[in-house]
Each structure stands twice: as structure tokens, then as C-alpha cells.
Design an enzyme around this catalytic site. Structure first.
Site, PDB file in Angstrom:
ATOM      1  N   LYS A  52      34.922  -1.333  -6.521  1.00 48.88           N
ATOM      2  CA  LYS A  52      33.779  -1.901  -5.836  1.00 48.88           C
ATOM      3  C   LYS A  52      33.930  -3.409  -5.706  1.00 48.88           C
ATOM      4  CE  LYS A  52      30.905   1.402  -8.293  1.00 48.88           C
ATOM      5  NZ  LYS A  52      30.064   1.552  -9.514  1.00 48.88           N
ATOM      6  N   GLY A  53      34.799  -3.972  -6.544  1.00 52.75           N
ATOM      7  CA  GLY A  53      34.859  -5.423  -6.693  1.00 52.75           C
ATOM      8  C   GLY A  53      35.137  -6.206  -5.426  1.00 52.75           C
ATOM      9  N   GLU A 108      41.672  -6.784  -1.836  1.00 54.33           N
ATOM     10  CA  GLU A 108      41.440  -6.612  -3.277  1.00 54.33           C
ATOM     11  C   GLU A 108      40.764  -7.856  -3.851  1.00 54.33           C
ATOM     12  OE1 GLU A 108      40.760  -4.975  -5.703  1.00 54.33           O
ATOM     13  OE2 GLU A 108      42.521  -4.199  -6.746  1.00 54.33           O
ATOM     14  N   ASP A 109      39.968  -7.644  -4.880  1.00 56.20           N
ATOM     15  CA  ASP A 109      39.262  -8.775  -5.486  1.00 56.20           C
ATOM     16  C   ASP A 109      40.202  -9.652  -6.300  1.00 56.20           C
ATOM     17  OD1 ASP A 109      39.680  -6.859  -7.467  1.00 56.20           O
ATOM     18  OD2 ASP A 109      37.574  -6.662  -8.025  1.00 56.20           O
ATOM     19  N   ASP A 112      45.895  -8.879 -11.176  1.00 58.72           N
ATOM     20  CA  ASP A 112      46.060  -9.228 -12.586  1.00 58.72           C
ATOM     21  C   ASP A 112      47.449  -8.772 -13.025  1.00 58.72           C
ATOM     22  OD1 ASP A 112      45.518  -9.933 -15.197  1.00 58.72           O
ATOM     23  OD2 ASP A 112      44.094  -8.335 -15.573  1.00 58.72           O
ATOM     24  N   LYS A 140      45.776 -13.831 -10.981  1.00 59.32           N
ATOM     25  CA  LYS A 140      46.053 -14.295 -12.348  1.00 59.32           C
ATOM     26  C   LYS A 140      47.534 -14.123 -12.611  1.00 59.32           C
ATOM     27  CE  LYS A 140      41.998 -12.673 -14.853  1.00 59.32           C
ATOM     28  NZ  LYS A 140      41.595 -11.686 -15.874  1.00 59.32           N
ATOM     29  N   PHE A 161      38.699 -13.928 -18.303  1.00 62.49           N
ATOM     30  CA  PHE A 161      37.953 -12.832 -17.694  1.00 62.49           C
ATOM     31  C   PHE A 161      36.852 -13.413 -16.816  1.00 62.49           C
ATOM     32  CE2 PHE A 161      34.837  -9.430 -17.390  1.00 62.49           C
ATOM     33  CZ  PHE A 161      35.665  -8.402 -16.961  1.00 62.49           C
ATOM     34  N   ASP A 168      32.721  -7.525 -11.761  1.00 65.94           N
ATOM     35  CA  ASP A 168      31.692  -7.161 -12.738  1.00 65.94           C
ATOM     36  C   ASP A 168      32.185  -7.242 -14.162  1.00 65.94           C
ATOM     37  OD1 ASP A 168      33.490  -4.892 -12.657  1.00 65.94           O
ATOM     38  OD2 ASP A 168      31.939  -3.786 -13.729  1.00 65.94           O
ATOM     39  N   ARG A 174      27.994  -8.617 -10.383  1.00 71.54           N
ATOM     40  CA  ARG A 174      28.648  -8.540  -9.066  1.00 71.54           C
ATOM     41  C   ARG A 174      27.929  -9.407  -8.040  1.00 71.54           C
ATOM     42  NH1 ARG A 174      32.400  -4.366  -9.280  1.00 71.54           N
ATOM     43  NH2 ARG A 174      31.851  -2.543 -10.516  1.00 71.54           N
TER      44      ARG A 174
END
Ligand code: 5GP
Length: 197
Positions: A52-53, A108-109, A112, A140, A161, A168, A174
């Protein structure tokens, strides 16, 4: 029902340290949209948003692309409600339409370890897309396990983080209009809070 006209504490939660302001996010996303507009001139990019990000990034990005676009959504499980990656990626909600023959931009959010995008890229390539590339709002680099090429990258961030702008922690935050580092992620919901899903 009583109506308390108090300002929500959400945007000013004490455990949040703002990392990227809203105006900075929007300005950078507009640059990415302009680049996509140039690069895809004469084509109809198909934006696939990873739920959902990435929804907030998608909605901002698509409005800065001056071309006809189509969108679709895919959901994978990676982190669950924890803050560590399991390395296991599973499709929880698949695309509504086949991406075959399309010029796909995977939206994509945050990148990582790279495991999620690596899996999605090979999964989508196998469905005979015409082309595919990645747009990621955040990156990241410190935690990368697999190399993933990002054609449209918003910001490199430190190994912290982060929440907000779609991202979220246990489904919370969010809706923050900025990206923030979250201190003490284990304590975001008060004892007994009912959320579900
Ligand atoms: P990767 O597979 O690249 O390790 O992880 C990608 C996914 O992990 C992202 O789509 C996001 O759901 C989650 N993730 C990674 N880092 C963060 C972070 O700092 N904050 C939040 N909220 N999610 C993260």
C-alpha cells in the site's frame, strides 16, 4: 457522539523527526514526472503501484506526467507489521489486467534490501512486458542485498526506519504529508487500540 475540535496529534507525534518536507517531496516528484514525460513521449506508460505504501507517491507522480497513462496495483507481503525483512515475497493481490506488451513503470515507495523489487521485476518480466523500469521515492543504499536498477529515484536516505507519505508502521502514519524517521517503532499504538487489518 461528542465532537472534539482538537488538532490531530498525528502530524506532530513526539516520536517523529521530519526527514523530507512535503514541498521537497513534491518538487522532486515533479522532476521525476518531467523526466518520465520526456522519456516516454509517444508512448502510454503503464504505472504499476506496489500497495500500500506507494499509493501516495503514485498519486503525486501520475499528476506530473504529461502523457496518457494507465495504472494498476499489486500487493506483496514482505515486512508484515514488523520492521525487519523476512526475505520472503508473496503476491497477495495480483494485477487487474495483463501487463503484456506494455511499457511498465513499477512504482515503489522505498528500496531497502531490494528483495521485493527484484522479485517483482522478474515476475513481471515473465509476463512479457514490452519494457519495465522502476520508480522509487526513497532508497536506503546501506541495506541492499540484491542490485536493482532504479530509473527514477527520489531520494537516498540513511539507514533509519521512516514513515509518512504512504509508508506505515503497523498501518499507522501513512497519511503524514512528509517523510519522518520514527523513533521507538514498537510503541506507535497505545495499549488496547483497536485497528484490525
Ligand atoms: P526491500 O524488499 O527492498 O527490503 O523492502 C521494501 C519494502 O520494505 C518497502 O516496500 C516497505 O514496505 C518496507 N520498508 C523498507 N524500509 C522501510 C522503512 O524505513 N519504513 C517503512 N515504513 N517500510 C520500509
Amino acid at each position: 457522539m461528542s465532537h472534539h475540535v482538537t488538532r490531530s496529534s498525528e502530524f506532530h507525534h513526539p516520536n517523529l523527526d521530519v526527514l523530507i518536507e512535503e514541498a521537497t517531496l513534491k518538487a522532486r516528484i515533479a522532476e521525476l514526472g518531467a523526466a518520465i514525460t520526456r522519456d516516454y513521449a509517444g508512448r502510454v506508460p503503464h504505472l504499476i503501484c506496489v500497495l500500500k505504501g506507494a499509493v501516495v507517491f503514485l498519486s503525486e507522480l501520475m499528476r506530473t506526467i504529461d502523457l496518457p497513462v494507465t495504472i494498476d496495483f499489486i500487493a506483496v507481503s514482505s515486512y508484515g507489521d514488523a520492521t525487519r525483512t523476512s526475505g520472503e515475497v508473496r503476491i497477495v493481490k495480483d494485477l487487474d489486467t495483463s501487463p503484456a506488451g506494455r511499457d511498465v513503470i513499477l512504482v515503489e515507495d522505498i528500496l531497502d534490501t531490494g528483495l521485493t523489487l527484484n522479485y517483482l521485476l522478474s515476475n513481471l518480466r515473465a509476463r512479457n512486458v514490452h519494457s519495465i523500469c522502476v520508480a522509487a521515492l526513497l532508497n536506503k543504499p546501506a541495506r541492499r542485498l540484491v542490485d536493482v536498477e532504479v530509473a527514477y529515484k527520489g531520494f537516498d536516505i540513511p539507514n533509519e526506519f521512516v514513515v509518512g507519505f504512504g509508508l506505515d508502521c503497523a498501518q499507522r502514519f501513512r497519511n503524514l504529508p512528509y517523510v519522518a524517521v520514527l523513533r521507538q517503532p514498537s510503541q506507535v499504538w497505545p495499549e488496547g487500540a483497536a485497528i484490525g487489518g
